[in-house]
Design a protein around this motif. Structure first.
Motif, PDB file in Angstrom:
ATOM      1  N   GLU A 152       0.701  -1.184   0.024  1.00 14.95           N
ATOM      2  CA  GLU A 152       0.278   0.292  -0.517  1.00 14.95           C
ATOM      3  C   GLU A 152       1.028   1.121  -0.203  1.00 14.95           C
ATOM      4  O   GLU A 152       1.862   0.896   0.327  1.00 14.95           O
ATOM      5  CB  GLU A 152      -1.265   0.057   1.387  1.00 14.95           C
ATOM      6  N   GLU A 174      -9.019   3.557   4.136  1.00 17.31           N
ATOM      7  CA  GLU A 174      -9.412   3.038   2.119  1.00 17.31           C
ATOM      8  C   GLU A 174      -8.211   2.278   2.038  1.00 17.31           C
ATOM      9  O   GLU A 174      -8.126   0.634   1.845  1.00 17.31           O
ATOM     10  CB  GLU A 174      -9.529   4.315   1.666  1.00 17.31           C
ATOM     11  N   ARG A 228      -8.248  -1.836   0.859  1.00 14.52           N
ATOM     12  CA  ARG A 228      -7.433  -2.493  -0.256  1.00 14.52           C
ATOM     13  C   ARG A 228      -6.240  -3.346   0.494  1.00 14.52           C
ATOM     14  O   ARG A 228      -6.155  -3.856  -1.374  1.00 14.52           O
ATOM     15  CB  ARG A 228      -7.032  -0.743  -1.001  1.00 14.52           C
ATOM     16  N   LYS A 249      -7.795  -6.695   0.148  1.00 18.32           N
ATOM     17  CA  LYS A 249      -8.806  -7.129  -1.095  1.00 18.32           C
ATOM     18  C   LYS A 249      -7.097  -7.870  -1.901  1.00 18.32           C
ATOM     19  O   LYS A 249      -7.889  -8.558  -2.612  1.00 18.32           O
ATOM     20  CB  LYS A 249      -9.275  -5.582  -1.848  1.00 18.32           C
ATOM     21  N   SER A 250      -6.187  -6.892  -1.966  1.00 10.69           N
ATOM     22  CA  SER A 250      -5.067  -7.796  -2.856  1.00 10.69           C
ATOM     23  C   SER A 250      -4.222  -8.727  -2.229  1.00 10.69           C
ATOM     24  O   SER A 250      -4.564  -9.973  -2.807  1.00 10.69           O
ATOM     25  CB  SER A 250      -4.059  -6.639  -2.181  1.00 10.69           C
ATOM     26  N   VAL A 272      -5.500  -4.907  -7.668  1.00 14.75           N
ATOM     27  CA  VAL A 272      -4.616  -4.156  -6.165  1.00 14.75           C
ATOM     28  C   VAL A 272      -3.354  -3.904  -6.896  1.00 14.75           C
ATOM     29  O   VAL A 272      -2.985  -4.328  -7.806  1.00 14.75           O
ATOM     30  CB  VAL A 272      -4.643  -6.815  -6.078  1.00 14.75           C
ATOM     31  N   SER A 282      -8.778   0.872  -7.629  1.00 12.14           N
ATOM     32  CA  SER A 282      -9.657   2.204  -6.960  1.00 12.14           C
ATOM     33  C   SER A 282      -8.652   2.899  -5.820  1.00 12.14           C
ATOM     34  O   SER A 282      -8.216   2.836  -5.314  1.00 12.14           O
ATOM     35  CB  SER A 282     -10.351   1.428  -6.396  1.00 12.14           C
TER      36      SER A 282
END
Ligand SMILES: Cc1ncc(COP(=O)(O)O)c(C=O)c1O
Length: 355
Positions: free
Chosen positions: A73, A92, A96, A99-100, A194, A256
Motif C-alpha cells: 500500500e 481505505e 485495499r 482486497k489485494s 490490486v 481503485s
C-alpha cells in the motif's frame, strides 16, 4: 479499531532524524527510525513488534522473491501548524490491502494490527513527518510471503511490515505521457485492480522505452483493443472536457485509487458534472482538436495531482493547455492539500489524528 494488540517496542539508541532535512529529501530514499512488523504462521498472526529500521535476515529461497506473493500500500501522514500528525483516509488503504491479500491468496491483516501498528509507529517517528506545505510522511505497508521453499504454492508464513519515509513533491514539473498501444498493464481476470508487486515490475520496460523517447510516463490502454485509456503510470487518469470531469470507470484492470475517489467526491460536491465510463483515446484527441480538452492529469497518493501537458500518440505529440489555465485540477490540488494540512474544513472526515 476492533480491539488492541500487544506490540513490543525496541527503540533506536539515537534518532537519525537530525542527520536529515526532512522537508527536503529525495522521495523514497531515506527511511525513518523505526519499522513495524507482524508475523503470520500456523494459520494466524502471531507477534507484532516495532524495531529500529534496518535489514532483516530473510532466505534467498523466500517465496515472495520467486513467485511474487507480495502486495503493498502507499499512504501519507501530514503535520498541521500545531504539529499534530494526521493520516489521510487510512481505512481505505487498510481495506485495499486486504482486497489485494485475498486476490493473492495471502492472509488478511486484522484492523487492530494494521491501525494499531501504524499509530504506534507514527507516534514514535512523528518527528519524521515534514511540516512544509508540500511535505508528508510516505507510508509503505506491505505483506511478503516468507516460506523458505521452492515450489509454486501459497506460502504458509508471511510478514506484514510498515516502513515510512519523508517525502516532498513527487513530480515537481508537469509531465508528458505516451499512449502505450503495444504493451498493457492489466488484463480482465488478472490482478490490475490490486497492488500486487508484479504489476509494477511488468510496467518498467514499457516505461523505460517511453522515457527514451522523451516522455515521463505512459498512458496504459485496455489489453483487448488498445483504444480505451485506463491509467497513467501508477496514477488514475482524469480529463476535463468542456465542463465535465471524465475518468475511466473502475474495472478489474484499474486500481481503485483513494485520490481518484477524493477528487470525484470534491468535484461532485462542487456541482461539477462527473462521468465514470470508458474513454477512448480518439475521444480525447477529438476534444483536443475541437478545443474542448481543458485539462488532463494523473492522480495518486505519491503525486496527488500530476499535470499532463503533452500526450504522444502514434508518432504525434499533442500539446495541452498551460497549467495556469486549469481551474479544476489546480483548485482540487489546493483543497486536498489544505484539508490534509488542517487548513480547510474536513467535511468528509478524511483525516484521522494520531494520538
Ligand atoms: C496502478 C495505480 N493506480 C492508481 C494509483 C493511485 O491510487 P491512490 O490514489 O490510492 O494512491 C496507484 C497508487 O497507489 C497505483 O499504483
Amino acid at each position: 479499531m476492533t480491539g488492541t494488540i500487544d506490540i513490543s517496542v525496541k527503540k533506536i539508541a539515537k534518532s537519525r532524524v537530525t542527520e536529515f532535512d526532512v522537508n527536503n529529501v529525495p522521495f523514497g530514499k531515506c527511511f525513518s527510525d523505526h519499522m513495524f512488523i507482524a508475523e503470520y504462521s500456523d494459520g494466524k498472526w502471531q507477534k507484532a513488534y516495532i524495531v529500529p529500521y534496518g535489514d532483516v535476515p530473510l532466505s534467498y529461497a523466500m517465496s515472495a522473491l520467486h513467485y511474487g506473493q507480495a502486495i503493498f500500500e502507499g499512504m501519507k501522514a501530514y503535520k498541521n501548524d500545531k504539529n499534530e500528525v494526521s493520516l489521510f483516509r487510512p481505512t481505505e488503504n487498510f481495506m485495499r490491502l486486504n482486497k489485494s491479500a485475498i486476490r493473492m491468496a495471502m492472509p488478511e491483516v486484522p484492523e487492530e494490527i494494521f491501525m494499531g501498528g501504524l499509530m504506534e509507529l507514527l507516534k514514535l517517528d512523528s518527528q519524521w513527518v515534514p511540516s512544509s506545505d508540500t511535505g508528508s510522511l510516505y507510508i509503505r505497508p506491505f505483506i511478503i510471503a516468507t516460506d523458505e521453499a521452492i515450489g509454486v504454492k501459497a506460502s504458509e508464513t508471511y510478514k506484514f511490515i510498515i516502513i515510512t519515509c519523508p517525502a516532498g513533491k513527487y513530480y515537481s514539473e508537469p509531465i508528458k505521457v505516451l499512449v502505450e498501444t503495444n504493451f498493457f498493464r492489466a488484463v480482465h481476470g488478472g490482478v490490475g485492480f490490486v497492488k500486487a508487486a508484479g504489476n509494477y515490475g511488468r510496467s518498467l520496460y514499457p516505461t523505460k522505452l517511453a522515457q527514451q523517447k522523451g516522455y515521463q510516463q505512459v498512458i496504459w490502454t485496455d489489453s483487448e483493443t488498445h483504444q480505451y485509456v485506463e491509467e497513467s503510470g501508477t496514477m488514475n487518469l482524469m480529463f476535463v472536457i468542456g465542463d465535465t470531469l471524465l475518468t475511466p470507470a473502475l474495472s478489474d484492470t484499474i486500481l481503485s485509487g483513494i485520490t481518484r475517489d477524493s477528487v470525484l467526491t470534491l468535484a461532485r460536491d462542487w456541482g461539477m458534472k462527473v462521468e465514470e465510463r470508458k474513454i477512448s483515446i480518439r475521444e480525447v484527441l477529438t476534444a483536443h482538436h475541437n478545443g474542448t480538452l481543458m485539462e488532463a492529469f494523473g492522480c495518486g497518493t505519491a503525486a496527488t495531482i500530476a499535470q499532463i501537458i503533452g500526450i504522444g500518440f502514434e508518432g504525434k505529440d499533442y500539446d495541452l493547455p498551460p497549467v495556469e489555465e486549469r481551474k479544476f485540477s489546480t483548485k482540487v490540488d489546493d483543497v486536498l492539500r489544505s484539508i490534509r494540512k488542517g487548513k480547510t474544513e474536513d467535511k468528509f472526515n478524511w483525516m484521522m489524528k494520531i494520538n
